[in-house]
Design a protein around this motif. Sequence first.
Motif, PDB file in Angstrom:
ATOM      1  N   LEU A 340       0.835  -1.335   0.001  1.00  0.00           N
ATOM      2  CA  LEU A 340       0.048   0.008  -0.020  1.00  0.00           C
ATOM      3  C   LEU A 340       1.017   1.122   0.217  1.00  0.00           C
ATOM      4  O   LEU A 340       0.793   2.273  -0.688  1.00  0.00           O
ATOM      5  CB  LEU A 340      -1.021  -0.168   1.385  1.00  0.00           C
ATOM      6  CG  LEU A 340      -1.436   1.181   1.459  1.00  0.00           C
ATOM      7  CD1 LEU A 340      -2.610   1.368   0.306  1.00  0.00           C
ATOM      8  CD2 LEU A 340      -2.729   1.288   2.811  1.00  0.00           C
ATOM      9  N   GLU A 341       2.082   1.091   0.764  1.00  0.00           N
ATOM     10  CA  GLU A 341       2.886   2.339   1.060  1.00  0.00           C
ATOM     11  C   GLU A 341       3.635   2.582  -0.495  1.00  0.00           C
ATOM     12  O   GLU A 341       3.543   3.831  -0.881  1.00  0.00           O
ATOM     13  CB  GLU A 341       4.023   2.126   1.927  1.00  0.00           C
ATOM     14  CG  GLU A 341       3.376   2.301   3.510  1.00  0.00           C
ATOM     15  CD  GLU A 341       2.672   0.959   3.784  1.00  0.00           C
ATOM     16  OE1 GLU A 341       2.269   0.854   4.906  1.00  0.00           O
ATOM     17  OE2 GLU A 341       2.720   0.063   2.934  1.00  0.00           O
ATOM     18  N   GLU A 342       3.996   1.571  -1.264  1.00  0.00           N
ATOM     19  CA  GLU A 342       4.355   1.832  -2.399  1.00  0.00           C
ATOM     20  C   GLU A 342       3.263   2.371  -3.482  1.00  0.00           C
ATOM     21  O   GLU A 342       3.822   3.464  -4.202  1.00  0.00           O
ATOM     22  CB  GLU A 342       4.800   0.331  -3.274  1.00  0.00           C
ATOM     23  CG  GLU A 342       6.107  -0.165  -2.480  1.00  0.00           C
ATOM     24  CD  GLU A 342       6.635  -1.263  -3.071  1.00  0.00           C
ATOM     25  OE1 GLU A 342       7.186  -1.434  -4.120  1.00  0.00           O
ATOM     26  OE2 GLU A 342       6.179  -2.360  -2.693  1.00  0.00           O
ATOM     27  N   TRP A 343       2.182   2.155  -3.445  1.00  0.00           N
ATOM     28  CA  TRP A 343       1.191   2.514  -4.373  1.00  0.00           C
ATOM     29  C   TRP A 343       0.884   3.948  -3.672  1.00  0.00           C
ATOM     30  O   TRP A 343       0.706   5.038  -4.740  1.00  0.00           O
ATOM     31  CB  TRP A 343      -0.066   1.839  -4.097  1.00  0.00           C
ATOM     32  CG  TRP A 343      -0.156   0.598  -4.850  1.00  0.00           C
ATOM     33  CD1 TRP A 343      -0.215  -0.779  -4.367  1.00  0.00           C
ATOM     34  CD2 TRP A 343       0.030   0.309  -6.250  1.00  0.00           C
ATOM     35  NE1 TRP A 343      -0.180  -1.714  -5.271  1.00  0.00           N
ATOM     36  CE2 TRP A 343      -0.079  -1.056  -6.382  1.00  0.00           C
ATOM     37  CE3 TRP A 343       0.014   1.316  -7.326  1.00  0.00           C
ATOM     38  CZ2 TRP A 343      -0.248  -1.536  -7.927  1.00  0.00           C
ATOM     39  CZ3 TRP A 343       0.031   0.702  -8.765  1.00  0.00           C
ATOM     40  CH2 TRP A 343       0.102  -0.668  -8.867  1.00  0.00           C
ATOM     41  N   LEU A 344       0.907   4.406  -2.483  1.00  0.00           N
ATOM     42  CA  LEU A 344       0.853   5.746  -2.105  1.00  0.00           C
ATOM     43  C   LEU A 344       1.712   6.461  -2.721  1.00  0.00           C
ATOM     44  O   LEU A 344       1.630   7.939  -2.795  1.00  0.00           O
ATOM     45  CB  LEU A 344       0.496   5.816  -0.521  1.00  0.00           C
ATOM     46  CG  LEU A 344      -0.602   5.055   0.015  1.00  0.00           C
ATOM     47  CD1 LEU A 344      -0.553   5.086   1.358  1.00  0.00           C
ATOM     48  CD2 LEU A 344      -1.812   6.215  -0.537  1.00  0.00           C
ATOM     49  N   VAL A 345       2.997   6.130  -2.727  1.00  0.00           N
ATOM     50  CA  VAL A 345       4.212   6.975  -2.836  1.00  0.00           C
ATOM     51  C   VAL A 345       4.078   7.375  -4.493  1.00  0.00           C
ATOM     52  O   VAL A 345       4.135   8.520  -4.920  1.00  0.00           O
ATOM     53  CB  VAL A 345       5.418   6.279  -2.872  1.00  0.00           C
ATOM     54  CG1 VAL A 345       6.830   6.874  -3.485  1.00  0.00           C
ATOM     55  CG2 VAL A 345       5.872   6.360  -1.062  1.00  0.00           C
ATOM     56  N   PHE A 346       3.953   6.260  -5.203  1.00  0.00           N
ATOM     57  CA  PHE A 346       3.829   6.469  -6.709  1.00  0.00           C
ATOM     58  C   PHE A 346       2.296   7.330  -6.919  1.00  0.00           C
ATOM     59  O   PHE A 346       2.544   8.441  -7.696  1.00  0.00           O
ATOM     60  CB  PHE A 346       3.213   4.943  -7.328  1.00  0.00           C
ATOM     61  CG  PHE A 346       2.762   5.160  -8.635  1.00  0.00           C
ATOM     62  CD1 PHE A 346       3.602   5.469  -9.695  1.00  0.00           C
ATOM     63  CD2 PHE A 346       1.535   4.885  -9.115  1.00  0.00           C
ATOM     64  CE1 PHE A 346       3.185   5.728 -11.006  1.00  0.00           C
ATOM     65  CE2 PHE A 346       0.920   5.029 -10.236  1.00  0.00           C
ATOM     66  CZ  PHE A 346       1.900   5.348 -11.261  1.00  0.00           C
ATOM     67  N   GLY A 347       1.388   7.312  -6.216  1.00  0.00           N
ATOM     68  CA  GLY A 347       0.248   8.124  -6.628  1.00  0.00           C
ATOM     69  C   GLY A 347       0.535   9.577  -6.073  1.00  0.00           C
ATOM     70  O   GLY A 347       0.222  10.414  -6.752  1.00  0.00           O
ATOM     71  N   GLY A 348       1.306   9.759  -5.154  1.00  0.00           N
ATOM     72  CA  GLY A 348       1.637  11.034  -4.538  1.00  0.00           C
ATOM     73  C   GLY A 348       2.558  11.666  -5.730  1.00  0.00           C
ATOM     74  O   GLY A 348       2.336  12.788  -5.767  1.00  0.00           O
ATOM     75  N   THR A 349       3.525  11.063  -6.323  1.00  0.00           N
ATOM     76  CA  THR A 349       4.453  11.479  -7.330  1.00  0.00           C
ATOM     77  C   THR A 349       3.331  12.004  -8.526  1.00  0.00           C
ATOM     78  O   THR A 349       3.785  12.852  -9.114  1.00  0.00           O
ATOM     79  CB  THR A 349       5.369  10.558  -7.640  1.00  0.00           C
ATOM     80  OG1 THR A 349       5.026   9.330  -8.243  1.00  0.00           O
ATOM     81  CG2 THR A 349       6.351  10.337  -6.435  1.00  0.00           C
ATOM     82  N   VAL A 350       2.620  11.077  -8.879  1.00  0.00           N
ATOM     83  CA  VAL A 350       1.756  11.525  -9.927  1.00  0.00           C
ATOM     84  C   VAL A 350       0.761  12.478  -9.846  1.00  0.00           C
ATOM     85  O   VAL A 350       0.627  13.421 -10.550  1.00  0.00           O
ATOM     86  CB  VAL A 350       1.010  10.048 -10.474  1.00  0.00           C
ATOM     87  CG1 VAL A 350      -0.047  10.609 -11.541  1.00  0.00           C
ATOM     88  CG2 VAL A 350       1.825   9.113 -11.138  1.00  0.00           C
ATOM     89  N   SER A 351       0.405  12.600  -8.613  1.00  0.00           N
ATOM     90  CA  SER A 351      -0.600  13.693  -8.291  1.00  0.00           C
ATOM     91  C   SER A 351       0.145  15.041  -8.256  1.00  0.00           C
ATOM     92  O   SER A 351      -0.391  16.031  -8.584  1.00  0.00           O
ATOM     93  CB  SER A 351      -1.160  13.398  -6.938  1.00  0.00           C
ATOM     94  OG  SER A 351      -2.044  12.294  -6.838  1.00  0.00           O
TER      95      SER A 351
END
Length: 373
Positions: A340-351
Motif C-alpha cells: 500500500l505504501e508503494e502505491w501511495l508513494v507512486f500516487g503522490g508523485t503522479v498527483s
Amino acid sequence: MQKRLSWLLWGLAILGLVAGLYGFYARFTMGHQMASYGSYVPWGLWVAAYIALVGASAGAVAVAAVLLMARQQAYYPVARLALLVALVTFMAGMLNVWLDLGHPFRAWKLLLQTSWTSVMGWMAWFYTLYGVLLVVGLWSTRKGEVPFWMQRYALLVFLFALAFAGAEGALFGVVGARPMWESGLTPVLFLVEGALFGVGFVAAASYISGLLTGDLVRRVRLILLWLLAILVLVEWAEFSTGLYASIPAKAEVLRTILAGDFWWVFWGLHLGLGVFVPALLLLWGRQQPWVTALAGLLIGSMGLASKINLVVPALAQEELEGLAHAYTGPGLSFHYFPTLEEWLVFGGTVSLALLIFLIGGHLLHLIPTSEVA
C-alpha cells in the motif's frame, strides 16, 4: 464540460498528494522495509514508473520539437503544452527513481563523483542537461511568443529525445545476465513506447486546455493508431521469436508474463485497456475530441503496465534451481506485489506532477483562467 473536468483534476491532484504524504513519510521513516521488493527482486513499482514516465517525457518533447520545426503558428500553443507535459512527467519519473535509491540524499554523488566508464554515470548528466533544456524551452516561451531561435532549439531537443529514449532502452538491452532485456529490439521498443505514451498524454492535456480541436484531432488519431500498430508488431516479434526459440531463461520469463502471477497486467491492463480499447475508440470515435483524449490517456497510462511487465517478471526468476527454498527471510522472495505504501508513494508523485501541470498551465496561460478559477 472542460470547466468541470478542471475542477475534478484539481480535486484529484490535491487528494492524491495528501494521501501520498503518508507514503513519503513511511519511505523516509521505515526505509525500504515498507516495500515488497528485496534481494531477489530489487526493483518494483517505482522503477517501472520511472521508466514509463521518463519515456513519456521523451515522447512529449519530441511532439513539441516537431510542432516547433513545422513553423505553423497555430500549433505553437500545443508545442508549449507538450513541453510542460514533458517537464512534469520527467520530474515525476525522476522522483520515483530517487525514492527508490538506498540513500537518495547521496544522489548528488552521481554528478560530482561520476564514473565515466559507467553508463548510469553518463545518464545522470544526460538527465540534468535534459531537464535544463525543458526549463529553457518553457521559460523562453512563457509570454506565448516563440523566439526565432526555437527552431534550432527544437532540432536539438528532438535529437536529445531520440538519444534519451534510445539510451534508456540500451541500459536494459545490454544486460546479458537478463535474457528478457538483452535484445536488439529493446531500444526500439523503448523508442516506440516513449513516442506513444508522450503523444497520448499530450492529447489528453490538449483536451484539458481546449486545444484539441479541428484538424489536430484527426492528426493525433492517425499518429496514435500508427504507433499502436508498430507497438503490436514489435511486441509480436519479441514474444513470438522468444517463445519459438525456446531458450529456457527467456521463454520462462515470457510464459510468466503471459500466464504467471502478472498475467492480468499484460492481458487486462496492457493489451486490453492500453491497446484494444484505445484502438476501438480511435477507429470508431467519430473524431470527437473527448474520445481522442480518453484514448490518449489510456495509452499513456498503459506505460506503467508495460514497464511492470518489463521489470518484474525478468527479476522474479530463480537463477539457480531451488534458490527460493535454499534461503528464507525478509526480502528473500521471488514473489513481488507492491505494498500500500508503494502505491501511495507512486500516487503522490503522479498527483504532484498533475498539480504542477495545472499550476504551470495556468501561469503560462495554456489553460484559460475561466477553466480553473
